[in-house]
Design a protein around this motif. Structure first.
Motif, PDB file in Angstrom:
ATOM      1  N   ALA A 139       4.845  -0.874   7.546  1.00  0.00           N
ATOM      2  CA  ALA A 139       3.442  -0.977   7.947  1.00  0.00           C
ATOM      3  C   ALA A 139       2.559  -0.076   7.086  1.00  0.00           C
ATOM      4  N   TRP A 163       2.112  -1.832   3.834  1.00  0.00           N
ATOM      5  CA  TRP A 163       1.278  -3.033   4.033  1.00  0.00           C
ATOM      6  C   TRP A 163      -0.201  -2.687   3.998  1.00  0.00           C
ATOM      7  N   PHE A 196      -2.135  -5.388  -2.515  1.00  0.00           N
ATOM      8  CA  PHE A 196      -1.009  -6.317  -2.497  1.00  0.00           C
ATOM      9  C   PHE A 196      -0.455  -6.606  -3.893  1.00  0.00           C
ATOM     10  N   GLY A 207       7.739  -3.707   2.954  1.00  0.00           N
ATOM     11  CA  GLY A 207       6.353  -3.884   3.396  1.00  0.00           C
ATOM     12  C   GLY A 207       5.447  -4.305   2.258  1.00  0.00           C
ATOM     13  N   SER A 237       6.396  -7.906   1.258  1.00  0.00           N
ATOM     14  CA  SER A 237       5.981  -8.827   2.320  1.00  0.00           C
ATOM     15  C   SER A 237       4.475  -9.052   2.301  1.00  0.00           C
ATOM     16  N   HIS A 238       3.719  -7.982   2.064  1.00  0.00           N
ATOM     17  CA  HIS A 238       2.263  -8.110   2.000  1.00  0.00           C
ATOM     18  C   HIS A 238       1.843  -9.007   0.844  1.00  0.00           C
ATOM     19  N   ASN A 274       2.727 -12.578   1.732  1.00  0.00           N
ATOM     20  CA  ASN A 274       1.897 -13.078   2.834  1.00  0.00           C
ATOM     21  C   ASN A 274       0.472 -13.353   2.378  1.00  0.00           C
ATOM     22  N   THR A 275       0.030 -12.616   1.368  1.00  0.00           N
ATOM     23  CA  THR A 275      -1.299 -12.875   0.815  1.00  0.00           C
ATOM     24  C   THR A 275      -1.343 -14.232   0.120  1.00  0.00           C
ATOM     25  N   VAL A 302       5.564 -13.971   6.572  1.00  0.00           N
ATOM     26  CA  VAL A 302       6.291 -12.827   7.122  1.00  0.00           C
ATOM     27  C   VAL A 302       6.704 -13.092   8.564  1.00  0.00           C
TER      28      VAL A 302
END
Length: 290
Positions: A96, A99, A104, A147, A150-151, A154-155, A161
């Motif tokens: 987190a 993130w 990103f 993290g 994943s960020h 996910n962007t 995620v």
């Protein structure tokens, strides 16, 4: 039977030496306190020099409750659950931070954290004694790297995620159910076949990485072949979980020291990280046209 998970398969894990399936001296098997079955309990033997026990005291000892795992310092399932939760919370918390704290597109910190996590993980795996600080340090570094990655994904692919987390949880639940219900039996033959496949998979991924650094594309992480490779990777992660479950069950049944619950938590974390990362890659391939 030895696990392919380096935490369980290395020398110095649950199966090291003898007694307790590798915990301590064989002469103490079944009793971590050696020759006195009541040591560490309220019925501990009187020290030398004091009056011998009376018939009434011996009768109370005989009819009293036996010492449980907590009293004798042995590993329980609750210990494993608590340490695993602590390790995973550290991993998620560090993820987190990455993130929300990193742009990103900044992969430098993620790569550095991932490399350091790998080194710390290897040290923790091959260390003869269990080291909770090293395990939590690995979880923090690996979580930070995960993290950041994943960020970034996910962007590009919104919601990936959550899909990967749900997929990982589904694999864990399915393997736990299959193992506890007896649908999967961890035998020596099962382990040998799975470990052979895992070694081949890792070798293939190393070749693919070297080829990609040289500018060649083997297509193992894209297209139809990438989907097959992703499914195999997730299947291997599920295989690792089954070995972890078997090792934990055996360790508890044979009286492993309570500290070994940290090793069990580490092994489970490694397997879950493997599954999550393979799930991310597979979903990214499947959603490549989004």
């Amino acid at each position: 039977m030895r696990s392919s998970n380096p935490v369980f398969s290395r020398e110095g894990s649950f199966t090291r030496d003898s007694g307790y399936a590798g915990f301590g001296n064989t002469a103490q098997a079944g009793n971590p306190y050696g020759g006195n079955p009541y040591a560490g309990t309220q019925y501990a033997q009187q020290p030398q020099g004091q009056a011998p026990l009376t018939d009434e005291q011996l009768y109370q000892m005989y009819n009293g409750p036996s010492a449980g795992p907590t009293a004798t310092g042995r590993m329980t399932l609750d210990d494993v659950v608590a340490r695993t939760a602590m390790t995973l919370l550290t991993l998620v918390g560090a993820g987190a931070v990455a993130w929300f704290a990193l742009p990103f597109e900044n992969y430098g910190f993620a790569i550095a954290a991932s490399l350091v996590a790998m080194v710390v993980g290897l040290v923790a795996s091959f260390k003869r004694s269990v080291s909770p600080p090293l395990i939590l340090t690995y979880a923090g570094l690996q979580g930070f790297a995960m993290g950041a990655w994943s960020h970034a994904l996910n962007t590009i692919l919104n919601g990936i995620v959550i899909q990967a987390v749900l997929g990982t949880a589904a694999v864990f639940a399915a393997m736990l159910f299959a193992y506890k219900s007896g649908r999967i039996r961890v035998t020596a033959r099962y382990a040998r076949i799975g470990i052979a496949v895992a070694m081949g998979f890792v070798l293939l991924m190393l070749v693919n990485m070297v080829a990609s650094l040289a500018g060649a594309d083997m297509g193992l992480r894209s297209g139809p072949l990438g989907i097959v490779v992703g499914l195999v990777g997730i299947g291997l992660g599920a295989f690792f979980l089954s070995l972890d479950f078997a090792e934990i069950e055996t360790a508890i049944a044979q009286g492993a020291p309570q500290q070994e619950s940290w090793r069990a938590a580490f092994g489970l974390t490694l397997s879950l990280v493997w599954i999550y990362m393979e799930m991310l890659r597979l979903i990214a391939i499947l959603r490549g046209d989004d």
